[in-house]
Design an enzyme around this catalytic site. Structure first.
Site, PDB file in Angstrom:
ATOM      1  N   ARG A   1      -5.610   1.954  -4.884  1.00 55.22           N
ATOM      2  CA  ARG A   1      -4.761   1.327  -3.864  1.00 55.22           C
ATOM      3  C   ARG A   1      -4.828  -0.202  -3.953  1.00 55.22           C
ATOM      4  NH1 ARG A   1      -8.148   3.884   0.056  1.00 55.22           N
ATOM      5  NH2 ARG A   1      -7.645   5.755  -1.105  1.00 55.22           N
TER       6      ARG A   1
ATOM      7  N   ARG B   1       0.846  -1.185   0.000  1.00 48.63           N
ATOM      8  CA  ARG B   1       0.000   0.000   0.000  1.00 48.63           C
ATOM      9  C   ARG B   1       0.886   1.242   0.000  1.00 48.63           C
ATOM     10  NH1 ARG B   1      -4.943   1.943   2.293  1.00 48.63           N
ATOM     11  NH2 ARG B   1      -4.892   4.187   1.955  1.00 48.63           N
TER      12      ARG B   1
ATOM     13  N   ASP C   1      -7.037  -1.564   1.144  1.00 48.66           N
ATOM     14  CA  ASP C   1      -7.570  -0.638   2.129  1.00 48.66           C
ATOM     15  C   ASP C   1      -8.296  -1.477   3.179  1.00 48.66           C
ATOM     16  OD1 ASP C   1      -8.099   1.874   3.059  1.00 48.66           O
ATOM     17  OD2 ASP C   1      -9.817   2.225   1.748  1.00 48.66           O
TER      18      ASP C   1
ATOM     19  N   ASP D   1     -10.423  -0.960   6.660  1.00 50.26           N
ATOM     20  CA  ASP D   1     -11.052   0.016   7.551  1.00 50.26           C
ATOM     21  C   ASP D   1     -11.795  -0.692   8.670  1.00 50.26           C
ATOM     22  OD1 ASP D   1     -10.360   2.262   5.985  1.00 50.26           O
ATOM     23  OD2 ASP D   1     -12.115   1.981   4.702  1.00 50.26           O
TER      24      ASP D   1
HETATM   25  N1  ROI Z   1     -15.014   3.139  -4.357  1.00 49.47           N
HETATM   26  C1  ROI Z   1     -15.392   1.839  -4.251  1.00 49.47           C
HETATM   27  N2  ROI Z   1     -16.329   1.380  -5.085  1.00 49.47           N
HETATM   28  N3  ROI Z   1     -14.851   1.014  -3.329  1.00 49.47           N
HETATM   29  C2  ROI Z   1     -13.895   1.442  -2.457  1.00 49.47           C
HETATM   30  O1  ROI Z   1     -13.406   0.660  -1.613  1.00 49.47           O
HETATM   31  C3  ROI Z   1     -13.478   2.794  -2.534  1.00 49.47           C
HETATM   32  N4  ROI Z   1     -12.533   3.295  -1.686  1.00 49.47           N
HETATM   33  C4  ROI Z   1     -12.141   4.556  -1.744  1.00 49.47           C
HETATM   34  C5  ROI Z   1     -12.769   5.546  -2.678  1.00 49.47           C
HETATM   35  C6  ROI Z   1     -11.705   6.239  -3.488  1.00 49.47           C
HETATM   36  C7  ROI Z   1     -13.528   6.550  -1.828  1.00 49.47           C
HETATM   37  N5  ROI Z   1     -13.702   4.927  -3.593  1.00 49.47           N
HETATM   38  C8  ROI Z   1     -14.067   3.621  -3.504  1.00 49.47           C
HETATM   39  O2  ROI Z   1     -11.225   4.976  -0.900  1.00 49.47           O
END
Ligand code: ROI
Length: 175
Positions: free
Chosen positions: A95, A85, A98, A100
């Site tokens: 990325r 990352r 991610d 969260d």
């Molecule tokens: N859009 C989608 N569809 N899925 C994500 O995990 C995701 N993550 C992000 C942003 C850029 C907001 N858009 C995303 O960080």
């Protein structure tokens, strides 16, 4: 003791996103202070925010953990880093991984690094739908059911990726 429950949102849109999510789930489960209870299907969707990037693959998992929220955040960031990352550049850019924290028990928390429940989840169908898949009876912090939140979101453009039954069989045989 692994007595706290956390829900984690996973997302990727670079370097074989499906593989990235599978690797991340394995890393989570392999950690001595986390055990994976369940994970959703993978879902694909167009990027929310800037459109000049590949589609995303998302999922949600439920873990039992003995890590406190800040420790859990640091651990998830380590897993993101292991999977290459990059943190410089656009906050809403593409990325490899991610991770969260969406929910941690019933905790409400706002610090510089961490907001719980996750602040953007209410508007994100790619978070709510996989969450609903694994825990349909959740009641959210505003007292409403997760089902009401899901009913309000736009499901157009969100696709569940069916698991390849042959690949699953091969994995079972390999074990
Ligand atoms: N859009 C989608 N569809 N899925 C994500 O995990 C995701 N993550 C992000 C942003 C850029 C907001 N858009 C995303 O960080």
């Amino acid at each position: 003791m692994l007595s706290d429950i956390a829900y984690i949102g996973l997302g990727s849109n670079l370097s074989e996103p499906e593989k990235q999510l599978e690797l991340a789930l394995k890393a989570i489960d392999a950690h001595s202070q986390m055990v994976l209870i369940s994970s959703s299907h993978l879902y694909s969707s167009a990027p929310m925010g800037p459109q000049d990037q590949p589609d995303y693959v998302n999922a949600v998992c439920k873990v039992k953990t003995s890590l406190q929220p800040q420790e859990l955040l640091a651990t998830l960031q380590q897993i993101e880093n292991q999977q290459d990352r990059k943190r410089e550049g656009d906050r809403w850019g593409p990325r490899t991984l991610d991770l969260d924290i969406l929910l941690y028990n019933d905790l409400a928390l706002t610090t510089k690094k961490l907001t719980l429940p996750h602040c953007g989840m209410k508007e994100r169908e790619f978070v709510l739908v996989p969450l609903f898949e694994i825990s349909p009876d959740l009641i959210m912090q505003d007292g409403r059911s997760l089902a009401t939140w899901v009913a309000k979101c736009n499901l157009e453009g969100l696709y569940r990726i069916e698991r390849d039954p042959l690949a699953e069989k091969i994995e079972t045989i390999a074990i």
